[in-house]
Design a protein around this motif. Structure first.
Motif, mmCIF file in Angstrom:
data_model
loop_
_atom_site.group_PDB
_atom_site.id
_atom_site.type_symbol
_atom_site.label_atom_id
_atom_site.label_comp_id
_atom_site.label_asym_id
_atom_site.label_seq_id
_atom_site.Cartn_x
_atom_site.Cartn_y
_atom_site.Cartn_z
ATOM 1 N N ILE A 265 0.837 -1.200 0.000
ATOM 2 C CA ILE A 265 0.000 0.000 0.000
ATOM 3 C C ILE A 265 0.872 1.250 0.000
ATOM 4 O O ILE A 265 1.801 1.374 0.787
ATOM 5 N N ARG A 266 0.557 2.187 -0.885
ATOM 6 C CA ARG A 266 1.330 3.424 -0.990
ATOM 7 C C ARG A 266 0.488 4.672 -0.794
ATOM 8 O O ARG A 266 1.011 5.744 -0.550
ATOM 9 N N SER A 267 -0.823 4.575 -0.936
ATOM 10 C CA SER A 267 -1.681 5.758 -0.871
ATOM 11 C C SER A 267 -3.043 5.383 -0.320
ATOM 12 O O SER A 267 -3.361 4.198 -0.148
ATOM 13 N N ILE A 268 -3.864 6.403 -0.047
ATOM 14 C CA ILE A 268 -5.226 6.160 0.431
ATOM 15 C C ILE A 268 -6.009 5.361 -0.609
ATOM 16 O O ILE A 268 -6.784 4.459 -0.273
ATOM 17 N N ASP A 270 -4.808 3.195 -2.707
ATOM 18 C CA ASP A 270 -4.368 1.794 -2.613
ATOM 19 C C ASP A 270 -5.075 1.082 -1.459
ATOM 20 O O ASP A 270 -5.508 -0.063 -1.591
ATOM 21 N N SER A 271 -5.177 1.769 -0.332
ATOM 22 C CA SER A 271 -5.809 1.137 0.834
ATOM 23 C C SER A 271 -7.280 0.855 0.577
ATOM 24 O O SER A 271 -7.799 -0.191 0.985
ATOM 25 N N GLU A 272 -7.955 1.761 -0.127
ATOM 26 C CA GLU A 272 -9.366 1.534 -0.452
ATOM 27 C C GLU A 272 -9.525 0.364 -1.418
ATOM 28 O O GLU A 272 -10.469 -0.426 -1.317
ATOM 29 N N ASP A 273 -8.583 0.249 -2.366
ATOM 30 C CA ASP A 273 -8.623 -0.878 -3.308
ATOM 31 C C ASP A 273 -8.459 -2.206 -2.574
ATOM 32 O O ASP A 273 -9.149 -3.191 -2.876
ATOM 33 N N VAL A 274 -7.537 -2.226 -1.608
ATOM 34 C CA VAL A 274 -7.314 -3.450 -0.834
ATOM 35 C C VAL A 274 -8.556 -3.805 -0.024
ATOM 36 O O VAL A 274 -8.967 -4.968 0.036
ATOM 37 N N LYS A 275 -9.174 -2.804 0.588
ATOM 38 C CA LYS A 275 -10.387 -3.060 1.367
ATOM 39 C C LYS A 275 -11.499 -3.620 0.486
ATOM 40 O O LYS A 275 -12.198 -4.562 0.877
ATOM 41 N N ASP A 276 -11.666 -3.042 -0.704
ATOM 42 C CA ASP A 276 -12.701 -3.539 -1.623
ATOM 43 C C ASP A 276 -12.428 -4.986 -2.015
ATOM 44 O O ASP A 276 -13.344 -5.819 -2.076
ATOM 45 N N GLU A 277 -11.152 -5.284 -2.284
ATOM 46 C CA GLU A 277 -10.786 -6.645 -2.681
ATOM 47 C C GLU A 277 -11.037 -7.645 -1.544
ATOM 48 O O GLU A 277 -11.592 -8.725 -1.773
ATOM 49 N N LEU A 278 -10.648 -7.274 -0.323
ATOM 50 C CA LEU A 278 -10.844 -8.174 0.812
ATOM 51 C C LEU A 278 -12.327 -8.399 1.086
ATOM 52 O O LEU A 278 -12.753 -9.515 1.396
ATOM 53 N N TRP A 279 -13.112 -7.342 0.979
ATOM 54 C CA TRP A 279 -14.565 -7.473 1.193
ATOM 55 C C TRP A 279 -15.167 -8.436 0.173
ATOM 56 O O TRP A 279 -15.986 -9.289 0.511
ATOM 57 N N ASP A 280 -14.753 -8.278 -1.097
ATOM 58 C CA ASP A 280 -15.284 -9.137 -2.161
ATOM 59 C C ASP A 280 -14.873 -10.592 -1.964
ATOM 60 O O ASP A 280 -15.664 -11.512 -2.205
ATOM 61 N N ARG A 281 -13.635 -10.832 -1.533
ATOM 62 C CA ARG A 281 -13.115 -12.207 -1.455
ATOM 63 C C ARG A 281 -13.449 -12.910 -0.152
ATOM 64 O O ARG A 281 -13.723 -14.110 -0.148
ATOM 65 N N PHE A 282 -13.415 -12.157 0.970
ATOM 66 C CA PHE A 282 -13.513 -12.822 2.272
ATOM 67 C C PHE A 282 -14.644 -12.310 3.170
ATOM 68 O O PHE A 282 -14.858 -12.845 4.241
ATOM 69 N N GLY A 283 -15.363 -11.274 2.731
ATOM 70 C CA GLY A 283 -16.464 -10.763 3.529
ATOM 71 C C GLY A 283 -16.064 -9.586 4.411
ATOM 72 O O GLY A 283 -15.060 -8.915 4.169
ATOM 73 N N ARG A 284 -16.894 -9.331 5.432
ATOM 74 C CA ARG A 284 -16.684 -8.178 6.311
ATOM 75 C C ARG A 284 -15.260 -8.185 6.889
ATOM 76 O O ARG A 284 -14.793 -9.211 7.373
ATOM 77 N N ILE A 285 -14.602 -7.034 6.842
ATOM 78 C CA ILE A 285 -13.200 -6.946 7.246
ATOM 79 C C ILE A 285 -13.098 -6.756 8.757
ATOM 80 O O ILE A 285 -13.659 -5.810 9.304
ATOM 81 N N ILE A 293 -3.991 -2.426 7.744
ATOM 82 C CA ILE A 293 -4.000 -1.569 6.551
ATOM 83 C C ILE A 293 -3.593 -0.145 6.926
ATOM 84 O O ILE A 293 -2.800 0.501 6.224
ATOM 85 N N ASP A 294 -4.139 0.355 8.046
ATOM 86 C CA ASP A 294 -3.767 1.703 8.496
ATOM 87 C C ASP A 294 -2.276 1.792 8.812
ATOM 88 O O ASP A 294 -1.618 2.782 8.473
ATOM 89 N N ILE A 295 -1.729 0.770 9.453
ATOM 90 C CA ILE A 295 -0.297 0.763 9.788
ATOM 91 C C ILE A 295 0.546 0.830 8.525
ATOM 92 O O ILE A 295 1.544 1.568 8.456
ATOM 93 N N ALA A 296 0.177 0.056 7.503
ATOM 94 C CA ALA A 296 0.937 0.052 6.248
ATOM 95 C C ALA A 296 0.916 1.436 5.602
ATOM 96 O O ALA A 296 1.931 1.929 5.086
#
Length: 373
Positions: A265-268, A270-285, A293-296
């Motif tokens: 993750i390099r930017s806000i 990027d973090s939103e993209d990761v959250k969307d991907e995790l939600w789609d693949r594994f459900g509620r984060i 994600i915030d730490i990264a």
């Protein structure tokens, strides 16, 4: 060798004029979907490659298609046919006397038929990633939109490596994706030793990213260059739950992939993209994953502003900086708007008041301008 800097490499990313990316589908084999895909191609005057990679049962597959779509003109092509038979089949395809070619992987290379723009593959999970990409290249060789259907047997439980192959072929569809697929294939299979014949070298032991880092450092050392420092070299030690629970991502390999995805993750955005991907693949984060994600995100921004270490004590967050007079630290002081104490000792740091440990992450996001307005 090119990735490590030992050799040069060029990548062709610009598509030929009027070409379109191949629309790719990965799905359980469904006769209704397959038959409709064939009929749609026939309605627009095109031709179809139907890949059944078993010579013993290829005639049965052709008969099955003929029964479902009697109007289709069907031919068979495989490696056990003699040269004259194959030449005649290919002549018929070029002359558009055949609508559907039921074939094996014999079409993988050297086939250029602009009128064939639908590809259907049975048991795609049994093929390699580069092979699937190569087969997909048999369609989409004109200005028409092309379609590729990678199917696997209904209700079949795919292995983890098979799932990753099919995910990769579905993900990388744009032009120039061949290099990305080759990189993903390297991650899945490992890579051999550069100076030897061994097919699975040290990469398999230390992982793809670490292997490239170590290799790059070794090459720089041989060249007499100073190794580059890690762009995310910032230590964070605060009271926050930041990990991926096993019950959220059960597979160890997938968890490691997600950890690496978060570390990139390099930017806000990027973090939103990761959250969307995790939600789609594994459900509620879970909260712990959001913390990770915030730490990264904080880690990357902190280093860019001259902070190499962040620690938390009972009443404050300490931001250790490399050089107090740097422009990045001056920008940080401006962002803090006088709400920080400066300690100019042997190990200089900025102290920001934070008495509630639960507020560490929100406080750091405000400090580094990462809070959403």
């Amino acid at each position: 060798m090119a990735m490590s800097g030992l050799r040069d490499m060029s990548v062709l990313e610009e598509a030929p004029l009027n070409r379109q990316p191949v629309q790719t589908y990965v799905l359980e084999h469904d006769e209704a979907v397959v038959n409709e895909a064939i009929r749609r191609e026939l309605r627009r005057g095109g031709q179809v490659f139907y890949l059944h990679n078993n010579v013993e049962s290829i005639s049965s597959a052709a008969n099955r298609i003929h029964e479902a779509i009697p109007e289709a003109r069907i031919a068979i092509g495989h490696g056990k046919m003699n040269e004259q038979e194959l030449s005649e089949v290919w002549r018929q395809m070029l002359a558009q006397e055949v609508d559907v070619l039921v074939c094996t992987t014999i079409i993988e290379t050297g086939v250029d038929l602009p009128n064939a723009n639908t590809l259907i593959i049975e048991n795609a999970d049994c093929m390699g990633l580069s092979q699937l990409h190569q087969l997909r290249g048999r369609v989409g060789r004109s200005a028409r939109r092309a379609y590729a259907y990678f199917t696997f047997r209904r209700s079949k439980v795919l292995s983890e490596i098979q799932q990753k192959r099919l995910e990769a072929i579905r993900e990388f569809t744009e032009f120039g994706s061949g290099f990305k697929i080759a990189m993903r294939d390297l991650e899945l299979r490992g890579a051999g030793n550069i100076m030897g014949a061994q097919q699975h070298g040290h990469m398999e032991s230390v992982g793809y990213d670490m292997y490239l880092k170590l290799l790059g450092e070794a090459v720089s050392e041989e060249r007499g260059e100073t190794p580059k420092t890690d762009s995310l070299d910032c230590l964070i030690d605060i009271s926050v739950d930041a990990h991926i629970p096993e019950d959220y991502v059960e597979s160890l390999t997938l968890r490691l992939d997600v950890y690496r995805r978060i570390a990139d993750i390099r930017s806000i955005e990027d973090s939103e993209d990761v959250k969307d991907e995790l939600w789609d693949r594994f459900g509620r984060i879970p909260k712990s994953v959001l913390g990770l994600i915030d730490i990264a995100l904080i880690r990357n921004r902190a280093h860019a502003m001259g902070v190499y270490e962040i620690r938390q004590n009972d009443s404050a967050i300490l931001l250790y900086v490399k050089e107090l007079k740097s422009p990045a630290v001056a920008d940080l002081l401006i962002a803090l708007n006088g709400k920080a104490l400066l300690n100019a000792g042997a190990k200089p740091f900025l102290s920001v008041k934070c008495t509630d440990g639960a507020q560490a992450i929100p406080t750091l996001k405000r400090i580094f301008g990462l809070s959403r307005k």
